[in-house]
Design a protein around this motif. Structure first.
Motif, PDB file in Angstrom:
ATOM      1  N   GLU A   1      -8.383  -0.542 -11.695  1.00  0.00           N
ATOM      2  CA  GLU A   1      -9.786  -1.299 -11.170  1.00  0.00           C
ATOM      3  C   GLU A   1      -9.737  -1.185  -9.873  1.00  0.00           C
ATOM      4  OE1 GLU A   1      -6.842  -4.171 -13.800  1.00  0.00           O
ATOM      5  OE2 GLU A   1      -5.757  -2.412 -11.963  1.00  0.00           O
ATOM      6  N   ARG A   2      -9.007   0.132  -8.747  1.00  0.00           N
ATOM      7  CA  ARG A   2      -9.448   0.260  -7.818  1.00  0.00           C
ATOM      8  C   ARG A   2      -9.435   1.881  -8.000  1.00  0.00           C
ATOM      9  NH1 ARG A   2     -11.293  -3.841  -8.893  1.00  0.00           N
ATOM     10  NH2 ARG A   2     -10.586  -5.980  -7.612  1.00  0.00           N
TER      11      ARG A   2
ATOM     12  N   SER B   1     -15.653   0.053 -13.090  1.00  0.00           N
ATOM     13  CA  SER B   1     -15.439  -1.325 -12.192  1.00  0.00           C
ATOM     14  C   SER B   1     -16.137  -2.528 -12.782  1.00  0.00           C
ATOM     15  CB  SER B   1     -16.003  -1.108 -10.958  1.00  0.00           C
ATOM     16  OG  SER B   1     -16.181  -1.959  -9.926  1.00  0.00           O
TER      17      SER B   1
ATOM     18  N   ASP C   1     -11.822  -2.092  -0.327  1.00  0.00           N
ATOM     19  CA  ASP C   1     -11.661  -2.288  -1.971  1.00  0.00           C
ATOM     20  C   ASP C   1     -13.275  -4.182  -1.745  1.00  0.00           C
ATOM     21  OD1 ASP C   1      -9.933  -1.434  -3.077  1.00  0.00           O
ATOM     22  OD2 ASP C   1      -8.275  -2.807  -2.441  1.00  0.00           O
TER      23      ASP C   1
ATOM     24  N   TYR D   1      -1.410  -6.437  -7.065  1.00  0.00           N
ATOM     25  CA  TYR D   1      -2.123  -5.213  -6.295  1.00  0.00           C
ATOM     26  C   TYR D   1      -0.896  -4.297  -5.877  1.00  0.00           C
ATOM     27  CZ  TYR D   1      -5.145  -3.137  -3.393  1.00  0.00           C
ATOM     28  OH  TYR D   1      -5.991  -1.564  -2.561  1.00  0.00           O
TER      29      TYR D   1
ATOM     30  N   ASP E   1      -0.995  -0.100  -4.598  1.00  0.00           N
ATOM     31  CA  ASP E   1      -2.367   1.109  -3.952  1.00  0.00           C
ATOM     32  C   ASP E   1      -1.432   2.335  -4.105  1.00  0.00           C
ATOM     33  OD1 ASP E   1      -3.147   3.527  -2.530  1.00  0.00           O
ATOM     34  OD2 ASP E   1      -3.811   2.203  -1.249  1.00  0.00           O
TER      35      ASP E   1
ATOM     36  N   ARG F   1      -4.784   0.164  -7.753  1.00  0.00           N
ATOM     37  CA  ARG F   1      -5.647   1.367  -6.616  1.00  0.00           C
ATOM     38  C   ARG F   1      -5.166   2.427  -6.603  1.00  0.00           C
ATOM     39  NH1 ARG F   1      -8.703   2.841  -3.063  1.00  0.00           N
ATOM     40  NH2 ARG F   1     -10.598   0.940  -2.917  1.00  0.00           N
ATOM     41  N   THR F   2      -5.854   3.894  -7.109  1.00  0.00           N
ATOM     42  CA  THR F   2      -5.364   5.312  -6.694  1.00  0.00           C
ATOM     43  C   THR F   2      -6.456   5.955  -5.846  1.00  0.00           C
ATOM     44  OG1 THR F   2      -3.877   6.295  -7.891  1.00  0.00           O
ATOM     45  CG2 THR F   2      -6.272   6.035  -9.365  1.00  0.00           C
ATOM     46  N   THR F   3      -6.155   7.196  -5.709  1.00  0.00           N
ATOM     47  CA  THR F   3      -6.840   8.128  -5.229  1.00  0.00           C
ATOM     48  C   THR F   3      -6.335   9.311  -6.036  1.00  0.00           C
ATOM     49  OG1 THR F   3      -5.890   7.134  -2.585  1.00  0.00           O
ATOM     50  CG2 THR F   3      -7.353   9.227  -2.763  1.00  0.00           C
TER      51      THR F   3
ATOM     52  N   ASP G   1      -8.036  -7.674  -4.376  1.00  0.00           N
ATOM     53  CA  ASP G   1      -8.736  -6.364  -3.202  1.00  0.00           C
ATOM     54  C   ASP G   1      -8.574  -6.539  -1.754  1.00  0.00           C
ATOM     55  OD1 ASP G   1     -11.366  -5.663  -4.596  1.00  0.00           O
ATOM     56  OD2 ASP G   1     -10.900  -8.031  -5.078  1.00  0.00           O
TER      57      ASP G   1
ATOM     58  N   HIS H   1       1.186  -1.343   0.110  1.00  0.00           N
ATOM     59  CA  HIS H   1       0.001  -0.446  -0.205  1.00  0.00           C
ATOM     60  C   HIS H   1       0.812   1.247  -0.320  1.00  0.00           C
ATOM     61  CE1 HIS H   1      -4.083  -0.978   0.547  1.00  0.00           C
ATOM     62  NE2 HIS H   1      -3.429  -2.525   1.403  1.00  0.00           N
TER      63      HIS H   1
END
Length: 431
Positions: A316-317, A359, A395, A246, A248, A288-290, A390, A222
């Motif tokens: 994906e997220r 998604s 997630d 995965y 982040d 995953r990103t913000t 996930d 992460h």
């Protein structure tokens, strides 16, 4: 044994702090309960978040609820620790004097002393888990050196400080011996790990060492800052089967003008190049990103560029939040918050609507696939599981009808995906 209620708010890094504190409390003879509002504990410790407005308000509301309980005689001692009290200790003492004492995020020794918790050195790597026992967060560093324009973390947590390599391994081995199967590696910037202690980034080496621990089956990474992302980390992630495919990777924005204003220290081209390298090395990985919208100076063109980027990358997220001023930061002191609140919220809604479409498309493509999952819980007629794509709490999940089967929490199974929604999947057990 005296019962003590430890309430944790905010991020997983706070959770780890609470778990370390709780191990010391338990060693001193306390009976620790987590996040309980239905307990007869006479002592309450609230570990607060002070990062953004909503989180700060939640922390204040929780403190006030505990104060009301204290005034009613249901609790006797109330202590507040963590990020909120690191930033606003003086103001809190003045506004909420009913709290017995405030301790900052960088002063865990203070609460340890007041509660007469056990200070033995051998407890440094021990935790009392507040998560289900099959997964745990592993904090490998504290603080941050990047000083992005909007972020108060360096003001609260201080500069980046890596946890010594051997101490992390020892803690992970203890977690594995206690039944943990999945490690979620966290830091404010996990890729920066080692630079301060060893003069070089050692995240790849650390991940390889964690993969050698018996009992650990999944390792999840992460909070990887994109600037200076270590190439050897990509190699290790692609090569090691225990490392989940995965990542982040908080990007915040993609417009070069916004990245510069945010002091992100990378360009759009560099971010796109990193994503391409990750996808090439691990075609099946989940990113995953913000993202942040409404930062000072964000134009309609900047936002359209960000939307197009999301369409092209197909994360994906993805999470999105609207910019809000944080006192003491560069943007609060030097820039004008010139994007109207209504525009900010509209942009959040537009991006999240786009992400819902993406998604759903990605989930529909997974129907018919067989995937390895871990069982997190049972809810009604369904077991709740996750794949390697996930992370818990943030997630999506895979729902499996019980059909009379008894599946143990923390057990791994092969599931065939049978149906998909925007943020959830359905499956059936194959083995």
């Amino acid at each position: 044994m005296e019962k003590i209620n430890v309430i944790t708010l905010g991020c997983a890094k706070n959770r780890v702090d609470s778990e370390h504190l709780s191990a010391r409390l338990a060693a001193a003879g306390y009976r620790v309960v987590f996040d309980s509002d239905r307990t007869d504990a006479k002592t309450v410790v609230i570990n607060t978040c002070g990062f953004i407005g909503d989180a700060k308000q939640e922390s204040i509301d929780t403190i006030l609820d505990a104060v009301a309980a204290k005034n009613a005689g249901r609790i006797e001692r109330l202590f507040v620790i963590g990020c909120l009290s690191q930033r606003y200790a003086d103001e809190l003492r003045q506004e909420i004097p009913e709290v017995d004492e405030y301790f900052g995020a960088r002063d865990l020794e203070g609460i340890i002393d007041v509660l007469e918790a056990d200070k033995r050195a051998d407890l440094d790597t021990r935790r009392l888990l507040s998560t289900p026992k099959h997964y745990a967060y592993l904090k490998i560093a504290e603080g941050c050196n990047w000083k992005c324009g909007y972020c108060a973390i360096p003001l609260i947590r201080g500069p980046h400080v890596s946890v010594p390599f051997e101490k992390i391994v020892e803690e992970a081995e203890r977690l594995a011996a206690g039944g943990v199967k999945e490690l979620l590696v966290i830091a404010q910037d996990s890729t920066y790990y080692g630079l301060d202690l060893y003069g070089r980034r050692r995240l790849a080496e650390l991940l390889e060492r964690l993969c050698r621990i018996d009992g650990i089956e999944w390792i999840r990474l992460h909070y990887a800052y994109p600037t200076g992302f270590p190439e050897d980390v990509i190699d290790v992630m692609a090569r090691e089967p225990k490392i989940c495919k995965y990542l982040d990777l908080p990007l915040q924005h993609i417009s070069d003008s916004q990245l510069a204003a945010m002091k992100r220290r990378h360009t759009k081209a560099e971010a796109c190049e990193l994503i391409a390298k990750l996808r090439k090395a691990m075609p099946d990985m989940a990113l995953r990103t913000t993202l942040m919208v409404g930062y000072p100076g964000e134009t309609d063109a900047d936002f359209e560029e960000l939307k197009q980027f999301v369409r092209e990358v197909r994360f994906e997220r993805m999470g999105v939040f609207a910019y809000s001023e944080e006192e003491g930061t560069y943007s609060a002191e030097k820039l004008r918050d010139d994007v109207p609140s209504q525009v900010k919220e509209q942009r959040v809604d537009e991006l999240m609507a786009l992400q819902r479409e993406i998604s759903l498309q990605l989930n529909l493509e997974r129907i018919g696939r067989e995937e390895r999952v871990i069982i997190d819980s049972k809810q009604g007629d369904y077991y709740v599981a996750r794949s390697q794509y996930d992370s818990p709490e943030v997630d999506q999940e895979i729902l499996i009808e019980t059909n009379g089967k008894r599946l143990l929490r923390g057990s791994f199974h092969t599931v065939r995906i049978t149906a998909a929604e925007e943020y959830d999947l359905y499956g059936e057990i194959k083995s």
